[in-house]
Design an enzyme around this catalytic site. Sequence first.
Site, mmCIF file in Angstrom:
data_model
loop_
_atom_site.group_PDB
_atom_site.id
_atom_site.type_symbol
_atom_site.label_atom_id
_atom_site.label_comp_id
_atom_site.label_asym_id
_atom_site.label_seq_id
_atom_site.Cartn_x
_atom_site.Cartn_y
_atom_site.Cartn_z
ATOM 1 N N CYS A 50 -1.699 7.388 -5.972
ATOM 2 C CA CYS A 50 -2.176 7.887 -6.588
ATOM 3 C C CYS A 50 -3.647 7.691 -7.164
ATOM 4 O O CYS A 50 -4.557 8.567 -7.955
ATOM 5 C CB CYS A 50 -0.927 7.921 -7.711
ATOM 6 S SG CYS A 50 0.578 7.979 -7.068
ATOM 7 N N ASP B 166 -0.266 17.070 -6.642
ATOM 8 C CA ASP B 166 -1.102 16.702 -8.122
ATOM 9 C C ASP B 166 -2.913 17.304 -7.986
ATOM 10 O O ASP B 166 -2.985 17.062 -6.691
ATOM 11 C CB ASP B 166 -1.020 15.190 -8.503
ATOM 12 C CG ASP B 166 0.752 15.168 -8.667
ATOM 13 O OD1 ASP B 166 1.050 16.357 -9.045
ATOM 14 O OD2 ASP B 166 0.597 13.644 -8.533
ATOM 15 N N CYS C 129 1.944 16.027 -2.743
ATOM 16 C CA CYS C 129 2.510 15.995 -3.943
ATOM 17 C C CYS C 129 1.881 16.778 -4.562
ATOM 18 O O CYS C 129 2.817 17.520 -5.579
ATOM 19 C CB CYS C 129 2.520 15.122 -4.570
ATOM 20 S SG CYS C 129 0.413 14.029 -4.993
ATOM 21 N N CYS D 33 1.197 13.090 -11.715
ATOM 22 C CA CYS D 33 2.413 12.046 -12.314
ATOM 23 C C CYS D 33 1.807 10.934 -13.409
ATOM 24 O O CYS D 33 0.768 11.002 -13.247
ATOM 25 C CB CYS D 33 2.446 11.387 -10.071
ATOM 26 S SG CYS D 33 1.370 9.837 -10.524
HETATM 27 FE FE1 FES Z 1 1.058 12.361 -6.768
HETATM 28 FE FE2 FES Z 1 1.117 10.207 -7.128
HETATM 29 S S1 FES Z 1 2.543 11.248 -7.203
HETATM 30 S S2 FES Z 1 -0.453 11.652 -7.471
#
Ligand code: FES
Length: 131
Positions: free
Chosen positions: A104, A37, A35, A60
């Site tokens: 996450c 992140d 993702c 997120c």
């Molecule tokens: Fe990437 Fe939550 S979608 S950490």
Amino acid sequence: MALYSEKVMDHFRNPRNVGIIEDADGIGEVGNAKCGDIMKMYLKIRDGIIQDVKFETFGCGSAIASSSMATELIKGKPVSEAMTLTNKAVAEALDGLPDYKMHCSVLAEEAIQSALEDWRRKTGEAAPEAE
Ligand code: FES
């Protein structure tokens, strides 16, 4: 049923311990390749106790809520306890996360472990026995 618990929403809207610690004893940065992140944790450690912890999360809502809760769970606690913090414990403390958002919370566990690893590297501290 709401997708996210009230605790998740609360920690997402009012995250605790956001920021950086300039003279941190340990810094950990991890990312999720899928993702994109990123989470960064800063630790201030004295006499084996996590005196302060701050985080920056570019990610997120679940990642932000997980980092916030994770910092609350380890603040003021012995390093040995922080070492055993799992993403499952973070998710449970948030009254759960949807299955597809569990990854996450893994970022929070990994960021803390990475910051503790950094602290150990810098101080030459041996890994304390987990209780
Ligand atoms: Fe990437 Fe939550 S979608 S950490």
